[in-house]
Design an enzyme around this catalytic site. Structure first.
Site, short mmCIF file in Angstrom:
data_model
loop_
_atom_site.label_atom_id
_atom_site.label_comp_id
_atom_site.label_asym_id
_atom_site.label_seq_id
_atom_site.Cartn_x
_atom_site.Cartn_y
_atom_site.Cartn_z
N ASP A 140 0.84 -1.19 0.00
CA ASP A 140 0.00 0.00 0.00
C ASP A 140 0.87 1.24 0.00
OD1 ASP A 140 -2.47 1.29 0.16
OD2 ASP A 140 -2.22 1.58 2.31
N THR A 170 -3.12 5.41 -4.30
CA THR A 170 -2.05 6.22 -3.70
C THR A 170 -0.74 6.06 -4.45
OG1 THR A 170 -1.70 4.43 -2.12
CG2 THR A 170 -3.03 6.28 -1.40
N THR A 171 -0.45 4.84 -4.87
CA THR A 171 0.81 4.62 -5.58
C THR A 171 0.79 5.35 -6.91
OG1 THR A 171 0.79 2.42 -4.62
CG2 THR A 171 2.41 2.84 -6.32
N ASP A 198 -9.22 -0.39 1.55
CA ASP A 198 -9.14 0.30 0.26
C ASP A 198 -10.34 -0.08 -0.60
OD1 ASP A 198 -6.79 1.37 1.04
OD2 ASP A 198 -5.56 0.57 -0.59
P1 ADP Z 1 -2.56 2.16 -6.31
O1 ADP Z 1 -1.99 2.43 -4.96
O2 ADP Z 1 -2.29 3.30 -7.24
O3 ADP Z 1 -3.98 1.73 -6.29
P2 ADP Z 1 -2.02 -0.56 -7.10
O4 ADP Z 1 -0.80 -1.32 -6.73
O5 ADP Z 1 -3.31 -0.91 -6.46
O6 ADP Z 1 -1.69 0.96 -6.87
O7 ADP Z 1 -2.17 -0.67 -8.67
C1 ADP Z 1 -3.23 -0.08 -9.35
C2 ADP Z 1 -3.02 -0.26 -10.83
O8 ADP Z 1 -3.04 -1.64 -11.20
C3 ADP Z 1 -4.15 0.39 -11.60
O9 ADP Z 1 -3.61 1.13 -12.68
C4 ADP Z 1 -4.97 -0.78 -12.09
O10 ADP Z 1 -5.65 -0.51 -13.29
C5 ADP Z 1 -3.92 -1.83 -12.27
N1 ADP Z 1 -4.48 -3.19 -12.23
C6 ADP Z 1 -5.17 -3.76 -11.23
N2 ADP Z 1 -5.53 -5.02 -11.54
C7 ADP Z 1 -5.04 -5.27 -12.77
C8 ADP Z 1 -5.07 -6.39 -13.68
N3 ADP Z 1 -5.67 -7.53 -13.34
N4 ADP Z 1 -4.46 -6.26 -14.86
C9 ADP Z 1 -3.84 -5.11 -15.19
N5 ADP Z 1 -3.76 -4.04 -14.40
C10 ADP Z 1 -4.36 -4.09 -13.22
MG MG Z 2 -4.84 0.05 -5.49
#
Ligand code: ADP
Ligand code: MG
Length: 477
Positions: free
Chosen positions: A31, A64-65, A354
């Site tokens: 996170d 957040t990332t 989240d």
């Molecule tokens: P954040 O803190 O920004 O939410 P995450 O590590 O949760 O960071 O990553 C979010 C990103 O991962 C988003 O751009 C989302 O579209 C992408 N994402 C989530 N699941 C998948 C998936 N199954 N395939 C491709 N991208 C994905």
């Molecule tokens: Mg996320």
């Protein structure tokens, strides 16, 4: 450096980080905001970037990332422009214009979701949990998260104060469940107390059932043993009186936020009252919502109307109380999350939190987007068109903004061990040919319609991520 620190966690294939603080306590997380909060940073610019994550967490609960990574990339691209002697004010203006335009485009691109479209909401929850500790059981969790949100939605409004999360170590996450009412992780104060009570009167007490301490330090001098006995009798009388007040109120169950004296425990048990002491303040607040009880802070002024109603059941195996409100207009639900160890449960709770936020903002906002970089590539392409309509040096800043957005698919691909340059070329081509929802399937390495593939993100979180990233970058500039 800050943005790079969290970048490697982005997306389903992002890596978790293990953080060790000065006390040796370990946090394992994926996170963004948790990583940044744990980092020991005293650089004013870095702190601004961390604030981006905090704002994002407060406003959207997820993304957040992305927000931090984009802020970092905006600054990196701004640096190139500065080296070409473009004045910071022109860059700021360009970034601002681009961010505003991006919001409009998001609104245009977004897909509407109905508050009762549980299928789509489950996908939103699953996308938010992908790559987190919650991932292994994301189907079950997404199911109970969507159910939880729908049971606390009253007349179209999501009211999170009717939702509680309780964690327990020992079993696997697949045994997590959604329960009506509250779950109180406490034991009865006395073995001889009843363990459960159907349709009972509930007293929430914020006063110790103990001997009142004097405000000032006092010393009592006794000159013969009978005086000592008198003193003890008086104390006993005081306790008995407190217990009598509880009995007179008609309470069957007492949740006390403070302590209960041994002797008082004994009296309460004799009266057949179930009592719990040192109940968490947050649990008391939640019980208040469920039972309709008022929190009594002075037994002298207790009234029958202060009591609430609920059924209390004991789960001996897990040593938990289930408190279920009575009536149709009672909403409170508890998500009971389970995991094998504390670290596992902590990360599970962050992921579920989240997802809860994401689903509730999606219900409120009603707009979703295709994830996996699809939205970012589409925005970048539209912003490049928009840049053509802008005169002067701001145009370069708008283009730099578009480039920065493409960081998301690049990093998603990179973290999955895929060729990010090739994939970005493929993605751009797909979007050029009108495929708005073309994004990255990080598991197969293909360009697919991510919306159809179930990678669905809330539009509100994306808007928020872009605007707070822009504001932070502009502040630094
Ligand atoms: P954040 O803190 O920004 O939410 P995450 O590590 O949760 O960071 O990553 C979010 C990103 O991962 C988003 O751009 C989302 O579209 C992408 N994402 C989530 N699941 C998948 C998936 N199954 N395939 C491709 N991208 C994905
Ligand atoms: Mg996320």
């Amino acid at each position: 450096a800050v943005a790079e620190a969290v970048r490697s966690t982005l997306g389903p294939k992002g890596m978790d980080k293990m953080l060790v603080d000065s006390m040796g306590d370990v946090t394992i997380t994926n996170d963004g905001v948790t990583i940044l909060k744990e980092m020991d940073i005293d650089n004013p610019t870095a702190e601004m970037i961390i604030e981006v994550a905090e704002t994002q967490e407060d406003e959207a609960g997820d993304g957040t990332t992305t927000a931090v990574a984009v802020a970092g990339e905006l600054l990196k691209n701004a640096e190139d422009l500065l080296e070409q002697d473009i004045h910071p004010t022109a860059i700021i203006k360009g970034f601002h214009l681009a961010s505003q335009q991006a919001r409009e485009e998001i609104d245009d691109i977004s897909e509407h979701v109905d508050a009762d479209d549980e299928d789509l909401l489950r996908k939103v929850a699953e996308t938010s949990m992908t790559g987190k500790g919650a991932e292994l059981d994301k189907e079950l969790l997404a199911q109970i998260i969507v159910e939880a949100i729908s049971s606390v939605t009253v007349e179209g409004q999501v009211d999170m104060q009717y939702l509680n999360i309780e964690t327990q170590t020992g079993q696997s996450a697949s045994n997590s469940e959604l329960l009506k009412g509250a779950v109180i992780d406490k034991d009865p104060v006395h073995d001889n107390m009843p363990k459960s009570a159907e349709e009972a009167n509930i007293l929430l007490l914020n006063e110790a059932v103990e001997i009142e301490e004097t405000d000032v330090d006092t010393e009592v001098n006794v000159t013969d043993p009978s005086q000592l006995q008198q003193f003890l009798d008086q104390e006993e009388k005081q306790l008995k009186q407190k217990v009598q007040q509880i009995v007179d109120s008609g309470a069957d169950v007492v949740f006390c936020q403070k302590g209960i004296d041994d002797l008082a425990q004994h009296y309460l048990a004799k009266e057949g009252i179930l009592a719990v002491r040192r109940t968490k303040k947050s649990d008391i607040r939640f019980l208040k919502n469920i039972t309709g009880a008022a929190v009594v802070s002075d037994l002298d002024s207790i009234e029958a109307a202060d009591l609430g109603r609920a059924s209390v059941r004991r789960d001996e195996a897990d040593e938990l109380f289930y408190v279920e409100g009575i009536g149709d207009d009672v909403h409170g639900v508890t998500l009971l999350l389970r995991g094998s160890t504390d670290h596992v449960v902590d990360e599970l709770e962050r992921g579920v939190n989240d997802a809860l936020d994401v689903v509730s903002t999606t219900v409120a906002d009603g707009r979703t987007l295709a994830g996996g970089g699809a939205i970012e590539v589409e925005l970048a392409s539209r912003l490049r068109d928009y840049a053509d309509s802008i005169e002067g040096r701001e145009q370069l800043a708008v283009e730099a903004f578009a480039d920065a957005l493409e960081l998301v698919p690049r990093v998603l691909a990179g973290n999955a061990g895929l060729d990010s340059i090739d994939l970005l070329v493929d993605l751009r081509a797909a979007h050029e040919s009108g495929d708005q929802r073309a994004g990255l399937d990080v598991f197969s390495g293909d360009v697919v319609d991510t919306f159809d593939a179930g990678v669905v993100e809330p539009a509100h979180a994306k808007e928020q991520a872009l605007s707070s990233a822009t504001e932070a970058a502009n502040l630094v500039l």
